[in-house]
Structures are given as structure tokens and as C-alpha cells.
Design an enzyme around this catalytic site. Sequence first.
Site, PDB file in Angstrom:
ATOM      1  CG  HIS A  35      97.277 -15.214 108.593  1.00 50.49           C
ATOM      2  ND1 HIS A  35      97.578 -14.121 108.109  1.00 50.49           N
ATOM      3  CD2 HIS A  35      97.823 -16.187 107.836  1.00 50.49           C
ATOM      4  CE1 HIS A  35      98.261 -14.349 106.896  1.00 50.49           C
ATOM      5  NE2 HIS A  35      98.435 -15.678 106.732  1.00 50.49           N
ATOM      6  CB  CYS A  70      96.109  -8.859 111.043  1.00 45.39           C
ATOM      7  SG  CYS A  70      97.408  -9.003 109.819  1.00 45.39           S
TER       8      CYS A  70
END
Length: 111
Positions: A22, A34
Site C-alpha cells: 500500500h 494508490c
Amino acid sequence: MIKVTIDYDPQKRISSFTLSGHADFAKKGSDIVCAGVSAVSFGAVNSIMSLAGIEPKIEQGGNGGYLRCVIPTDISEDTQEKVQLLLNGMLISLQTIEREYGKYIKINQNI
């Protein structure tokens, strides 16, 4: 950090890519790194399926933090050219994100 691995075949064509992790640029739902990486990578997979007419092997998991896409080897040269154009477009877009947000995304190419 998002880690992107691009694998190449002996002809120096992209044979697969893997995204894991992430970005942690911002809280969930506001993370533009992201969102950008996801849009680019899923857009490439969807384009390969729609425009090249093939079904790559896709693996997903890890709360949205993992995507692997493997291109079939038994496709025509014409189809391979289309796939490579789409994958190289994806790579260029990911490299652009890496240039701006290198603290949150790292691309490794296994040529």
C-alpha cells in the site's frame, strides 16, 4: 510502499507484472498514489482483455494490496504486439507516478 515488479521473457517482452503493498500516502479513500496505480494497472488489464481479446492469468488478494497478471505465451505475434503496447503504456504511466511519488512506489524491472 507499493512495489511493482515487471518480468520480461527472453525476447525482452513483458511477460507479467506484480503489484504489492500500500502506498500509505494518505488515509484510505484519499490516497491519490494508490488510486493512480490502481487505475493504471486495472485499466491495462481491462484493455488487454477487451482490445487484445485474451484472458491473462490474474491473482488478487491481501485487502486490495496485491495484483499479479501473467500474459499467456500461446498468443499470436499480432496479439502480442497489442499486449506489449498496452503493457508498456502502463509502465510509462507507473514510472511517471514513481517520479513524482518515489517515496510511495518503487518499480523493479527483471529484464
